[in-house]
Design a protein around this motif. Structure first.
Motif, PDB file in Angstrom:
ATOM      1  N   PHE A   2       0.805  -1.224   0.000  1.00  0.00           N
ATOM      2  CA  PHE A   2       0.000   0.000   0.000  1.00  0.00           C
ATOM      3  C   PHE A   2       0.839   1.275   0.000  1.00  0.00           C
ATOM      4  N   SER A   3       2.031   1.229  -0.532  1.00  0.00           N
ATOM      5  CA  SER A   3       2.837   2.435  -0.637  1.00  0.00           C
ATOM      6  C   SER A   3       2.245   3.352  -1.704  1.00  0.00           C
ATOM      7  N   LEU A   4       2.231   4.647  -1.403  1.00  0.00           N
ATOM      8  CA  LEU A   4       1.766   5.641  -2.359  1.00  0.00           C
ATOM      9  C   LEU A   4       2.905   6.535  -2.834  1.00  0.00           C
ATOM     10  N   GLU A   5       4.135   6.071  -2.642  1.00  0.00           N
ATOM     11  CA  GLU A   5       5.298   6.838  -3.086  1.00  0.00           C
ATOM     12  C   GLU A   5       5.185   7.122  -4.583  1.00  0.00           C
ATOM     13  N   GLY A   6       5.388   8.373  -4.946  1.00  0.00           N
ATOM     14  CA  GLY A   6       5.330   8.756  -6.340  1.00  0.00           C
ATOM     15  C   GLY A   6       3.952   9.127  -6.837  1.00  0.00           C
ATOM     16  N   LYS A   7       2.916   8.897  -6.027  1.00  0.00           N
ATOM     17  CA  LYS A   7       1.554   9.226  -6.441  1.00  0.00           C
ATOM     18  C   LYS A   7       1.194  10.649  -5.996  1.00  0.00           C
ATOM     19  N   ARG A   8       0.311  11.248  -6.774  1.00  0.00           N
ATOM     20  CA  ARG A   8      -0.118  12.617  -6.498  1.00  0.00           C
ATOM     21  C   ARG A   8      -1.636  12.661  -6.459  1.00  0.00           C
ATOM     22  N   GLY A   9      -2.175  13.303  -5.404  1.00  0.00           N
ATOM     23  CA  GLY A   9      -3.621  13.278  -5.248  1.00  0.00           C
ATOM     24  C   GLY A   9      -4.200  14.588  -4.738  1.00  0.00           C
ATOM     25  N   LEU A  10      -5.465  14.783  -5.049  1.00  0.00           N
ATOM     26  CA  LEU A  10      -6.217  15.963  -4.634  1.00  0.00           C
ATOM     27  C   LEU A  10      -7.184  15.590  -3.530  1.00  0.00           C
ATOM     28  N   PHE A  87      -4.961  10.185  -7.786  1.00  0.00           N
ATOM     29  CA  PHE A  87      -6.173   9.914  -7.010  1.00  0.00           C
ATOM     30  C   PHE A  87      -6.826  11.211  -6.582  1.00  0.00           C
ATOM     31  N   LEU A  88      -8.075  11.084  -6.191  1.00  0.00           N
ATOM     32  CA  LEU A  88      -8.861  12.246  -5.763  1.00  0.00           C
ATOM     33  C   LEU A  88      -9.809  11.806  -4.667  1.00  0.00           C
ATOM     34  N   LEU A  89      -9.926  12.618  -3.632  1.00  0.00           N
ATOM     35  CA  LEU A  89     -10.902  12.374  -2.563  1.00  0.00           C
ATOM     36  C   LEU A  89     -11.885  13.538  -2.507  1.00  0.00           C
ATOM     37  N   HIS A  90     -13.152  13.227  -2.705  1.00  0.00           N
ATOM     38  CA  HIS A  90     -14.252  14.201  -2.638  1.00  0.00           C
ATOM     39  C   HIS A  90     -14.976  13.972  -1.314  1.00  0.00           C
ATOM     40  N   CYS A 141      -7.669   6.759  -9.222  1.00  0.00           N
ATOM     41  CA  CYS A 141      -8.722   6.368  -8.283  1.00  0.00           C
ATOM     42  C   CYS A 141      -9.489   7.603  -7.832  1.00  0.00           C
ATOM     43  N   LEU A 142     -10.811   7.553  -7.977  1.00  0.00           N
ATOM     44  CA  LEU A 142     -11.705   8.597  -7.506  1.00  0.00           C
ATOM     45  C   LEU A 142     -12.458   8.069  -6.304  1.00  0.00           C
ATOM     46  N   MET A 143     -12.468   8.821  -5.217  1.00  0.00           N
ATOM     47  CA  MET A 143     -13.144   8.394  -3.997  1.00  0.00           C
ATOM     48  C   MET A 143     -14.081   9.480  -3.499  1.00  0.00           C
ATOM     49  N   THR A 144     -15.225   9.086  -2.983  1.00  0.00           N
ATOM     50  CA  THR A 144     -16.143  10.018  -2.350  1.00  0.00           C
ATOM     51  C   THR A 144     -16.606   9.437  -1.027  1.00  0.00           C
ATOM     52  N   VAL A 145     -17.299  10.240  -0.235  1.00  0.00           N
ATOM     53  CA  VAL A 145     -17.734   9.820   1.099  1.00  0.00           C
ATOM     54  C   VAL A 145     -19.256   9.842   1.159  1.00  0.00           C
ATOM     55  N   THR A 146     -19.829   8.739   1.611  1.00  0.00           N
ATOM     56  CA  THR A 146     -21.273   8.595   1.707  1.00  0.00           C
ATOM     57  C   THR A 146     -21.659   8.191   3.126  1.00  0.00           C
ATOM     58  N   PHE A 147     -22.894   7.708   3.294  1.00  0.00           N
ATOM     59  CA  PHE A 147     -23.373   7.294   4.621  1.00  0.00           C
ATOM     60  C   PHE A 147     -24.526   6.311   4.449  1.00  0.00           C
ATOM     61  N   TYR A 148     -24.703   5.460   5.430  1.00  0.00           N
ATOM     62  CA  TYR A 148     -25.722   4.414   5.422  1.00  0.00           C
ATOM     63  C   TYR A 148     -27.134   4.959   5.204  1.00  0.00           C
ATOM     64  N   GLY A 149     -27.352   6.223   5.538  1.00  0.00           N
ATOM     65  CA  GLY A 149     -28.656   6.838   5.323  1.00  0.00           C
ATOM     66  C   GLY A 149     -29.060   6.910   3.863  1.00  0.00           C
ATOM     67  N   ALA A 150     -28.148   6.591   2.952  1.00  0.00           N
ATOM     68  CA  ALA A 150     -28.489   6.496   1.537  1.00  0.00           C
ATOM     69  C   ALA A 150     -29.269   5.231   1.233  1.00  0.00           C
ATOM     70  N   TYR A 232      -5.626   2.237   1.028  1.00  0.00           N
ATOM     71  CA  TYR A 232      -5.730   0.969   0.293  1.00  0.00           C
ATOM     72  C   TYR A 232      -6.388   1.170  -1.066  1.00  0.00           C
ATOM     73  N   LEU A 233      -7.514   1.889  -1.082  1.00  0.00           N
ATOM     74  CA  LEU A 233      -8.244   2.058  -2.336  1.00  0.00           C
ATOM     75  C   LEU A 233      -7.422   2.822  -3.369  1.00  0.00           C
ATOM     76  N   ALA A 234      -6.599   3.758  -2.915  1.00  0.00           N
ATOM     77  CA  ALA A 234      -5.765   4.539  -3.830  1.00  0.00           C
ATOM     78  C   ALA A 234      -4.521   3.788  -4.279  1.00  0.00           C
ATOM     79  N   SER A 235      -4.200   2.696  -3.622  1.00  0.00           N
ATOM     80  CA  SER A 235      -2.956   1.971  -3.888  1.00  0.00           C
ATOM     81  C   SER A 235      -3.091   1.040  -5.091  1.00  0.00           C
ATOM     82  N   ASP A 236      -1.958   0.614  -5.609  1.00  0.00           N
ATOM     83  CA  ASP A 236      -1.943  -0.330  -6.728  1.00  0.00           C
ATOM     84  C   ASP A 236      -2.504  -1.688  -6.332  1.00  0.00           C
TER      85      ASP A 236
END
Length: 256
Positions: A2-10, A87-90, A141-150, A232-236
């Motif tokens: 799960f190394s993210l060395e060399g990766k760039r993310g927002l 990668f991106l985290l929203h 990798c694109l990631m967003t945050v949700t909740f069980y109320g969906a 983990y999700l952003a990793s290779d």
């Protein structure tokens, strides 16, 4: 692993040290990723910039998705500085207070549209802007945050339930559309925890207490634990996973 060395993310959505986005950013940085961080506006900057500096963020820029052109400016800066994005985290959500605290059937059209725009469609817009930059990186990798109320009715979650349901559906469709380009899309679903955004929900402390009692481990998750999942999700190592609704809730979602 799960190394993210060399990766760039927002990372979009840091408000303070309790933010889910900050917990994720901290863990992503610990595993070697270079970060771009946004703050909402001039009022928020004094709270966010010191955190961004602590993360050694290479790009720190304002981003209010309600303001025309600001999101595009963020991605233009990333392209100019990095030329790619891994990668991106929203992690942003919003609904007008009067609509959030009322019944879904009583919500205003304007409030519904604003909640959908900020909380859901902004992720779609980010995906569209990130697509060419991730293609240059050979995928991403694109990631967003949700909740069980969906998925189930959670008392007092109100308007955010339908909005997060739309966000989860958008995640699946975008995963299908972008998969051939090596771009993965995930929705992370934490259990309730006290953040600035969540504090706007009516009787949220009662919701957290109920979640603590309901979860098998009788505890709430932490922002660092959510961040570990984002790593983990952003990793290779997660290259074979996309379109997932990834729970990190101590088992809250499995209980009746």
């Amino acid at each position: 692993m799960f190394s993210l060395e060399g990766k760039r993310g927002l990372v979009v959505g840091i408000a303070n040290e309790q933010s889910i986005a900050y917990g994720c950013a901290r863990q992503l940085r610990r595993q070697g990723a270079a970060l771009a961080v946004t703050y909402l506006n001039a009022k928020a900057e004094p709270y966010v910039r010191p955190l961004a500096e602590g993360l050694e963020a290479e790009i720190v820029v304002p981003c209010d998705v309600r303001e025309a052109g600001q999101l595009e400016t963020v991605f233009a800066e990333i392209e100019a500085r990095w030329g790619r994005l891994d990668f991106l985290l929203h992690s942003i959500a919003y609904a007008p207070r009067e609509d959030l605290h009322g019944r879904v059937v009583d919500c205003s059209q304007a409030g519904f549209l604003q909640a959908m725009d900020v909380s859901c469609h902004s992720f779609v817009r980010m995906a569209r802007l990130a697509e060419p930059l991730m293609e240059k990186a050979g995928g991403g990798c694109l990631m967003t945050v949700t909740f069980y109320g969906a998925e189930k009715v959670v008392q007092h979650y109100n308007l955010m339930g339908p909005v997060k349901a739309a966000l989860e559906a958008a995640t699946r469709y975008m995963a299908a559309e972008l998969g051939e380009k090596g771009i993965r899309v995930h929705a992370i679903s934490p259990g309730p925890l006290l953040t600035r955004a969540a504090s706007g929900l009516e009787r949220f402390e009662a919701l957290m207490d109920a979640a603590r009692e309901r979860a098998p481990g009788r505890r709430l998750v932490t922002v660092d634990e959510i961040g570990a999942l984002a790593v983990y999700l952003a990793s290779d190592e997660a290259a074979a996973s996309t379109g997932t609704l990834a729970y990190i809730d101590g088992g809250y979602s499995i209980m009746d």
